[in-house]
Design a protein around this motif. Sequence first.
Motif, mmCIF file in Angstrom:
data_model
loop_
_atom_site.group_PDB
_atom_site.id
_atom_site.type_symbol
_atom_site.label_atom_id
_atom_site.label_comp_id
_atom_site.label_asym_id
_atom_site.label_seq_id
_atom_site.Cartn_x
_atom_site.Cartn_y
_atom_site.Cartn_z
ATOM 1 N N LEU A 23 7.415 -12.245 -13.572
ATOM 2 C CA LEU A 23 5.719 -12.400 -14.073
ATOM 3 C C LEU A 23 5.209 -11.360 -13.048
ATOM 4 N N ALA A 24 6.002 -10.595 -12.503
ATOM 5 C CA ALA A 24 6.063 -9.288 -11.776
ATOM 6 C C ALA A 24 4.946 -8.269 -12.830
ATOM 7 N N ASN A 25 5.659 -8.014 -13.672
ATOM 8 C CA ASN A 25 5.308 -7.347 -14.847
ATOM 9 C C ASN A 25 3.773 -7.831 -15.347
ATOM 10 N N PHE A 26 2.795 -8.605 -14.857
ATOM 11 C CA PHE A 26 1.926 -9.559 -15.145
ATOM 12 C C PHE A 26 1.212 -9.509 -14.364
ATOM 13 N N PRO A 27 0.501 -8.602 -13.636
ATOM 14 C CA PRO A 27 -0.515 -9.575 -12.866
ATOM 15 C C PRO A 27 -1.528 -9.504 -12.680
ATOM 16 N N GLU A 28 -2.431 -8.114 -13.484
ATOM 17 C CA GLU A 28 -3.449 -8.750 -14.001
ATOM 18 C C GLU A 28 -4.068 -10.564 -14.631
ATOM 19 N N PRO A 114 -2.006 -5.040 -7.609
ATOM 20 C CA PRO A 114 -2.495 -4.533 -5.936
ATOM 21 C C PRO A 114 -4.385 -4.393 -5.661
ATOM 22 N N LEU A 115 -4.540 -4.065 -4.623
ATOM 23 C CA LEU A 115 -5.837 -3.888 -3.977
ATOM 24 C C LEU A 115 -6.639 -2.493 -4.047
ATOM 25 N N HIS A 116 -6.025 -1.375 -4.383
ATOM 26 C CA HIS A 116 -6.952 -0.728 -4.930
ATOM 27 C C HIS A 116 -7.176 -0.607 -5.973
ATOM 28 N N LYS A 117 -6.466 -1.170 -6.854
ATOM 29 C CA LYS A 117 -6.849 -1.505 -8.771
ATOM 30 C C LYS A 117 -8.320 -2.409 -8.263
ATOM 31 N N SER A 118 -7.972 -3.130 -7.796
ATOM 32 C CA SER A 118 -8.833 -4.734 -7.780
ATOM 33 C C SER A 118 -10.186 -3.613 -7.503
ATOM 34 N N LEU A 119 -10.395 -2.635 -6.752
ATOM 35 C CA LEU A 119 -11.348 -2.029 -5.773
ATOM 36 C C LEU A 119 -11.470 -1.113 -6.642
ATOM 37 N N GLN A 120 -10.984 0.350 -7.169
ATOM 38 C CA GLN A 120 -10.947 0.522 -8.075
ATOM 39 C C GLN A 120 -11.148 1.750 -7.100
ATOM 40 N N ILE A 121 -10.184 1.637 -6.301
ATOM 41 C CA ILE A 121 -10.450 3.275 -5.253
ATOM 42 C C ILE A 121 -8.501 4.103 -5.591
ATOM 43 N N ASN A 122 -8.415 4.599 -5.508
ATOM 44 C CA ASN A 122 -8.080 5.431 -5.051
ATOM 45 C C ASN A 122 -6.092 5.293 -4.430
ATOM 46 N N ASP A 123 -4.905 5.425 -4.378
ATOM 47 C CA ASP A 123 -4.184 5.222 -3.147
ATOM 48 C C ASP A 123 -3.210 6.686 -2.392
ATOM 49 N N VAL A 124 -3.896 7.273 -2.683
ATOM 50 C CA VAL A 124 -2.780 8.107 -2.684
ATOM 51 C C VAL A 124 -4.627 9.334 -0.994
ATOM 52 N N TYR A 125 -4.006 10.330 -0.889
ATOM 53 C CA TYR A 125 -4.754 10.807 0.364
ATOM 54 C C TYR A 125 -4.217 12.226 0.808
ATOM 55 N N ASN A 126 -4.777 13.179 1.081
ATOM 56 C CA ASN A 126 -3.752 14.442 1.566
ATOM 57 C C ASN A 126 -3.694 14.244 3.103
ATOM 58 N N THR A 127 -3.353 15.578 3.917
ATOM 59 C CA THR A 127 -3.714 15.586 4.860
ATOM 60 C C THR A 127 -5.593 16.060 5.674
ATOM 61 N N GLU A 128 -5.991 16.452 5.007
ATOM 62 C CA GLU A 128 -6.846 16.812 5.682
ATOM 63 C C GLU A 128 -8.045 15.998 5.085
ATOM 64 N N GLU A 129 -7.728 15.065 4.511
ATOM 65 C CA GLU A 129 -8.927 13.499 3.975
ATOM 66 C C GLU A 129 -8.378 12.733 5.196
ATOM 67 N N LEU A 130 -7.245 13.040 5.702
ATOM 68 C CA LEU A 130 -6.874 11.465 6.672
ATOM 69 C C LEU A 130 -7.412 12.416 7.941
ATOM 70 N N VAL A 131 -7.155 13.434 8.489
ATOM 71 C CA VAL A 131 -7.869 14.026 9.883
ATOM 72 C C VAL A 131 -9.115 13.937 9.429
#
Length: 355
Positions: A23-28, A114-131
């Motif tokens: 089931l873990a291979n079929f999140p959709e 995963p929530l970032h996929k259902s929200l259609q947003i990125n799941d990574v960021y850089n330090t500049e964006e965090l600051v």
Amino acid sequence: MLKNKKLIIGFSFVIQIIMLKVLANFPEFVERYYSNGLYVFISKLMRYSFGWLPFSMGDILYTLLAVYVIRWFVLNRKRVLKDTKNFSLDILSAFSIGYFAFHMLWAINYYRLPLHKSLQINDVYNTEELVTFTTQLIAKSNTIQVALTGNDSTKVEFPYSKTELLDMVPQGYHKLAKTFPHLDYQPQSLKRSIYSLQLTYMGFSGYLNPFTNEAQIDGLLPAYKYPTTSSHEAAHQLGYAAENEANFIGSMAAMHHKNPYFNYSGYTFALNYCLNELYKTDPETYERLSKTINEGIKKNFREVRDFWNAYENPLEPAFKSSYNSYLKANNQAKGIESYNYAVALWVNYFKTNPL
């Protein structure tokens, strides 16, 4: 016949594990048919059934279960050596039934999209964006803190009882649901746990009972933490099993609340996480930005630290380690560390949705 039934039930545990791995291979599939399908019905049914009760039915059931298990082991202690095979089979079959109920009633949500996929947003960021985001959070939090206290050095005191705060939680979700309809939270089932002292010593601020769908909140927590903690547990009730996703959704519900005290709790909750991440990646910038945080906010942060420090004990790391293993066993590869995935969700969501 009874022995054969127990044998089948007991060894179905192995089949369950295999099915969950598949089931873990079929999140959709999980997202569509369980999390947004069957689970919606299960969750509402249990919240309608137990939410109206002024006490935690789940805590009571756990208590009765503990008494029953202890009594069973006492009465059957001689079977350990005399009838080891059937004794073990009894335990395995009982565990198998519990494991099935746990997943069918709630835990299959661990395998959803995963929530970032259902929200259609990125799941990574850089330090500049965090600051950049942390700077914005500081400005927002400072503004609310001054509005609530009249100065920048006074700790925010909540003018509500903890029961009132629990009753106010759905308001934030109702407003959040205008953007995300599937996050409308009703009916509510938020309770103060009768085992609050034990939860505190274990280092946990709350938990969801998967068998009654009641959200249990540590009644000893400072009121400042109640909006985000209770909103976090409500996110679990809505089917977001991952702790990082519940952190994001719970804080968003507090941020969107019409009450400024909830807003303060939500924004400073996110701020605390972002500061911790910034400390790891850019200590110098962390020190610079920390100086711009109002002293009143720092006092609220200190209030929470002092609370947990007062209950530190040698067993707490063991409980945290066990929970970490539990998360990894339930499709959360990074365990407790995955809590910081919420930072990625905040940073990327607020890129297109300014504070």
